[in-house]
Design a protein around this motif. Structure first.
Motif, PDB file in Angstrom:
ATOM      1  N   HIS A 209       0.868  -1.182   0.000  1.00 14.97           N
ATOM      2  CA  HIS A 209       0.000   0.000   0.000  1.00 14.97           C
ATOM      3  C   HIS A 209       0.902   1.228   0.000  1.00 14.97           C
ATOM      4  CE1 HIS A 209      -3.798   2.022   1.873  1.00 14.97           C
ATOM      5  NE2 HIS A 209      -3.274   2.736   0.892  1.00 14.97           N
ATOM      6  N   ARG A 210       1.040   1.880  -1.138  1.00 14.38           N
ATOM      7  CA  ARG A 210       2.038   2.932  -1.284  1.00 14.38           C
ATOM      8  C   ARG A 210       1.816   4.079  -0.309  1.00 14.38           C
ATOM      9  NH1 ARG A 210       4.987   3.088  -6.024  1.00 14.38           N
ATOM     10  NH2 ARG A 210       6.071   4.804  -4.981  1.00 14.38           N
ATOM     11  N   ALA A 211       0.569   4.487  -0.145  1.00 12.54           N
ATOM     12  CA  ALA A 211       0.301   5.611   0.765  1.00 12.54           C
ATOM     13  C   ALA A 211       0.668   5.239   2.204  1.00 12.54           C
ATOM     14  CB  ALA A 211      -1.163   6.019   0.686  1.00 12.54           C
ATOM     15  N   MET A 212       0.322   4.018   2.624  1.00 11.13           N
ATOM     16  CA  MET A 212       0.651   3.589   3.983  1.00 11.13           C
ATOM     17  C   MET A 212       2.154   3.440   4.153  1.00 11.13           C
ATOM     18  SD  MET A 212      -0.380   2.936   6.976  1.00 11.13           S
ATOM     19  CE  MET A 212       0.273   2.161   8.462  1.00 11.13           C
ATOM     20  N   LEU A 213       2.826   2.943   3.127  1.00 11.91           N
ATOM     21  CA  LEU A 213       4.281   2.809   3.192  1.00 11.91           C
ATOM     22  C   LEU A 213       4.935   4.181   3.342  1.00 11.91           C
ATOM     23  CD1 LEU A 213       6.683   0.879   3.060  1.00 11.91           C
ATOM     24  CD2 LEU A 213       6.664   1.131   0.570  1.00 11.91           C
ATOM     25  N   GLN A 214       4.444   5.170   2.589  1.00 11.15           N
ATOM     26  CA  GLN A 214       4.973   6.528   2.721  1.00 11.15           C
ATOM     27  C   GLN A 214       4.693   7.099   4.114  1.00 11.15           C
ATOM     28  OE1 GLN A 214       3.771   7.899  -1.701  1.00 11.15           O
ATOM     29  NE2 GLN A 214       4.691   9.509  -0.499  1.00 11.15           N
ATOM     30  N   LEU A 215       3.517   6.788   4.656  1.00 10.41           N
ATOM     31  CA  LEU A 215       3.180   7.267   5.998  1.00 10.41           C
ATOM     32  C   LEU A 215       4.094   6.622   7.038  1.00 10.41           C
ATOM     33  CD1 LEU A 215       1.415   8.921   7.890  1.00 10.41           C
ATOM     34  CD2 LEU A 215      -0.248   7.040   7.891  1.00 10.41           C
ATOM     35  N   VAL A 217       7.228   5.625   6.546  1.00  9.34           N
ATOM     36  CA  VAL A 217       8.524   6.303   6.423  1.00  9.34           C
ATOM     37  C   VAL A 217       8.466   7.666   7.109  1.00  9.34           C
ATOM     38  CG1 VAL A 217      10.179   7.305   4.812  1.00  9.34           C
ATOM     39  CG2 VAL A 217       9.139   5.084   4.307  1.00  9.34           C
ATOM     40  N   LEU A 218       7.395   8.393   6.861  1.00  4.91           N
ATOM     41  CA  LEU A 218       7.200   9.695   7.496  1.00  4.91           C
ATOM     42  C   LEU A 218       7.124   9.537   9.013  1.00  4.91           C
ATOM     43  CD1 LEU A 218       6.549  12.721   7.530  1.00  4.91           C
ATOM     44  CD2 LEU A 218       4.177  12.134   6.992  1.00  4.91           C
ATOM     45  N   GLY A 219       6.394   8.522   9.484  1.00  3.10           N
ATOM     46  CA  GLY A 219       6.278   8.287  10.920  1.00  3.10           C
ATOM     47  C   GLY A 219       7.618   7.988  11.560  1.00  3.10           C
ATOM     48  N   PHE A 220       8.452   7.204  10.875  1.00  2.00           N
ATOM     49  CA  PHE A 220       9.781   6.903  11.417  1.00  2.00           C
ATOM     50  C   PHE A 220      10.586   8.182  11.599  1.00  2.00           C
ATOM     51  CE2 PHE A 220      14.270   6.006  11.089  1.00  2.00           C
ATOM     52  CZ  PHE A 220      14.426   4.930  11.957  1.00  2.00           C
ATOM     53  N   VAL A 221      10.564   9.050  10.598  1.00  2.00           N
ATOM     54  CA  VAL A 221      11.319  10.307  10.690  1.00  2.00           C
ATOM     55  C   VAL A 221      10.756  11.179  11.809  1.00  2.00           C
ATOM     56  CG1 VAL A 221      12.010  12.390   9.445  1.00  2.00           C
ATOM     57  CG2 VAL A 221      11.943  10.195   8.253  1.00  2.00           C
ATOM     58  N   LEU A 222       9.426  11.232  11.934  1.00  2.00           N
ATOM     59  CA  LEU A 222       8.799  12.022  12.990  1.00  2.00           C
ATOM     60  C   LEU A 222       9.261  11.580  14.374  1.00  2.00           C
ATOM     61  CD1 LEU A 222       5.103  12.229  11.717  1.00  2.00           C
ATOM     62  CD2 LEU A 222       6.550  14.193  12.225  1.00  2.00           C
ATOM     63  N   PHE A 223       9.168  10.291  14.635  1.00  2.00           N
ATOM     64  CA  PHE A 223       9.493   9.788  15.972  1.00  2.00           C
ATOM     65  C   PHE A 223      10.998   9.788  16.228  1.00  2.00           C
ATOM     66  CE2 PHE A 223       5.317   7.692  15.185  1.00  2.00           C
ATOM     67  CZ  PHE A 223       4.628   8.354  16.190  1.00  2.00           C
ATOM     68  N   PHE A 224      11.779   9.566  15.186  1.00  2.00           N
ATOM     69  CA  PHE A 224      13.234   9.567  15.338  1.00  2.00           C
ATOM     70  C   PHE A 224      13.741  10.970  15.658  1.00  2.00           C
ATOM     71  CE2 PHE A 224      17.542   9.918  13.590  1.00  2.00           C
ATOM     72  CZ  PHE A 224      18.163   8.819  14.168  1.00  2.00           C
ATOM     73  N   ALA A 225      13.152  11.972  15.003  1.00  2.00           N
ATOM     74  CA  ALA A 225      13.633  13.349  15.151  1.00  2.00           C
ATOM     75  C   ALA A 225      13.075  14.049  16.376  1.00  2.00           C
ATOM     76  CB  ALA A 225      13.279  14.166  13.902  1.00  2.00           C
ATOM     77  N   LEU A 332      -5.294   9.066  10.445  1.00  2.00           N
ATOM     78  CA  LEU A 332      -4.938   8.814   9.052  1.00  2.00           C
ATOM     79  C   LEU A 332      -4.580   7.343   8.850  1.00  2.00           C
ATOM     80  CD1 LEU A 332      -4.431   9.762   6.199  1.00  2.00           C
ATOM     81  CD2 LEU A 332      -2.165  10.591   6.915  1.00  2.00           C
ATOM     82  N   VAL A 333      -3.862   6.752   9.801  1.00  2.00           N
ATOM     83  CA  VAL A 333      -3.562   5.320   9.727  1.00  2.00           C
ATOM     84  C   VAL A 333      -4.862   4.523   9.638  1.00  2.00           C
ATOM     85  CG1 VAL A 333      -2.572   3.347  10.959  1.00  2.00           C
ATOM     86  CG2 VAL A 333      -1.378   5.544  10.980  1.00  2.00           C
ATOM     87  N   ALA A 334      -5.833   4.879  10.489  1.00  2.00           N
ATOM     88  CA  ALA A 334      -7.111   4.175  10.500  1.00  2.00           C
ATOM     89  C   ALA A 334      -7.868   4.350   9.192  1.00  2.00           C
ATOM     90  CB  ALA A 334      -7.958   4.670  11.667  1.00  2.00           C
ATOM     91  N   LEU A 389       8.316  15.060   2.999  1.00  2.00           N
ATOM     92  CA  LEU A 389       7.630  13.764   2.964  1.00  2.00           C
ATOM     93  C   LEU A 389       6.121  13.932   3.140  1.00  2.00           C
ATOM     94  CD1 LEU A 389      10.101  11.632   5.122  1.00  2.00           C
ATOM     95  CD2 LEU A 389       9.663  11.379   2.674  1.00  2.00           C
ATOM     96  N   ALA A 390       5.702  14.871   3.984  1.00  2.00           N
ATOM     97  CA  ALA A 390       4.270  15.084   4.206  1.00  2.00           C
ATOM     98  C   ALA A 390       3.587  15.609   2.946  1.00  2.00           C
ATOM     99  CB  ALA A 390       4.065  16.051   5.368  1.00  2.00           C
TER     100      ALA A 390
END
Length: 425
Positions: A209-215, A217-225, A332-334, A389-390
């Protein structure tokens, strides 16, 4: 809120209250109170995180097959056993085993609670439901930490045993409240299963699911940063580069919580009327300013008072961004998830978050302590990356996914027009 949602939110708040009693003191407990030293304290925290990662690999499918309620109850009981055993542990093996149980239990609660919130809400009410969850979590953690700080005493191991016993009790209360929840009829487990009763196709469906995969990746950057730097890299940078007194770190964390509590519902009206992708993009810009403040605190040539004020402002700006994300990312995940895979999608996103929280301190800690300039530049770039990314994610979202309020208004207008046509006829 309906009765089910009220009980879910109450259980969420009480479990956060219990976590607040122990989270700030786990390292001190293992290293000093149990006398295992800083090395083994780090290993215990690693086991805690690893157990969470392993548990989340299997959680989503179980939720989609059996429903979130039994999963939440099982996770709460597991976490309660882990917390109680950890409070009584006095050797390395028992500490490691208890930490694994506690880590797995608390991690599994997240997607189970999120799925229950999804089942008990509509697309239009979901934004406020997740905002309320985040608000109550932070309030519970803050109050729990405040009370825990009044009880804890390094010279008395029994005080830590009491903290873990309170935490275990709160988890059992969560389990009891969950058992009393009657989920809406249209969210029955049978309705949420795919045809044939099989719980989806696992993480392959998420990755496809491309949109979920992008989300993700975005989530990883959000929580990492952000979250991955709070108690590691940013704290090390503040004390080493900015000369921040350790007591000021407490004020910084308090400022973060205060902004979340005060701003959460003030920003909600702003957030729910706008595109989710643009809200997340604006958070990236806010956090860029936060890292610039941190850069001034450690690399500028102002007074110590100015450096401390800038450092506290960094945490406050992070809090503003968090308040904007809470009613945005989880709903958005839901909304991206197929009805049969809500648990799998929530678990996948929780797994991404856990990975970011595990790697954040590993990367940020050494950089924040020694490479002060590169550390700030790196996380300014990460924050700008959030914005990019957003905006890219926004191109893959449907209007209903990106701006549910607009889609809901369109549906209301369409229904109203249809009724008018019937009357005219």
């Amino acid at each position: 809120m309906g009765a089910a949602m009220r009980r879910i939110q109450a259980g969420n708040a009480l479990s956060a209250f219990g976590l607040g009693f122990t989270v700030p003191y786990l390292y001190i407990y293992v290293a000093s109170v149990r006398g295992l030293g800083s090395f083994w304290a780090g290993i215990v925290l690693g086991v805690f995180a690893l157990a969470a990662l392993v548990a989340l690999l299997f959680t989503g499918r179980v939720i989609d097959r059996r429903g979130p309620l039994p999963v939440l109850v099982g996770a709460a009981v597991t976490a309660a056993v882990g917390a109680l055993c950890l409070g009584l542990a006095n050797d390395l093996v028992s500490v490691l085993g208890s930490a694994a149980l506690l880590g797995a239990g608390t991690a599994v609660m997240q997607p189970a609670l999120a799925t229950m919130i999804v089942w008990s809400s509509s697309p239009t009410s979901r934004t406020r439901a997740f905002a309320m969850q985040f608000f109550l979590q932070n309030l519970g953690l803050g109050i729990g930490g405040l009370f825990g700080g009044q009880i804890v005493d390094e010279s008395r191991p029994a005080s830590f045993t009491l903290l873990f016993a309170i935490e275990a009790g709160m988890f059992l209360v969560l389990a009891a409240i969950a058992l009393s929840v009657k989920l809406p009829r249209n969210a029955a487990i049978a309705d949420a299963r795919p045809k044939g009763g099989k719980g989806g196709s696992g993480f392959r469906a998420v990755l496809g699911h491309r949109a979920m995969l992008q989300l993700c990746v975005l989530g990883f950057v959000l929580f990492f940063a952000c979250y991955g730097q709070f108690e590691s890299g940013l704290a090390a940078y503040g004390t080493e580069a900015a000369g921040i007194d350790p007591s000021a770190l407490g004020f910084a964390l308090a400022a973060n919580t205060a902004v979340i509590v005060v701003a959460q519902f003030l920003v909600l009206r702003f957030v729910e009327r706008r595109r989710r992708s643009r809200v997340i993009a604006s958070v990236g810009l806010i956090w860029t300013v936060a890292w610039l403040f941190a850069g001034y605190a450690g690399l500028g040539h102002g007074s110590q008072t100015m450096a401390t004020a800038a450092f506290v402002s960094t945490y406050a700006l992070f809090g503003l961004g968090e308040a904007m994300l809470s009613p945005t990312v989880a709903p958005l995940v839901a909304d991206l998830a197929p009805e049969s895979m809500v648990g799998q999608y929530n678990s996948a996103f929780a797994l991404v978050k856990q990975m970011a929280l595990a790697l954040g301190p590993f990367v940020g800690g050494p950089m924040g302590a020694t490479l002060h300039g590169p550390y700030i530049v790196t996380f300014i770039l990460f924050s700008l990356g959030i914005t990019v990314l957003a905006l890219r994610l926004g191109r893959r979202l449907t209007p209903a996914q990106d701006q549910p309020a607009l889609a809901a208004a369109s549906r209301v207008v369409a229904v109203h027009k249809a009724e008018q046509e019937q009357v005219s006829a």
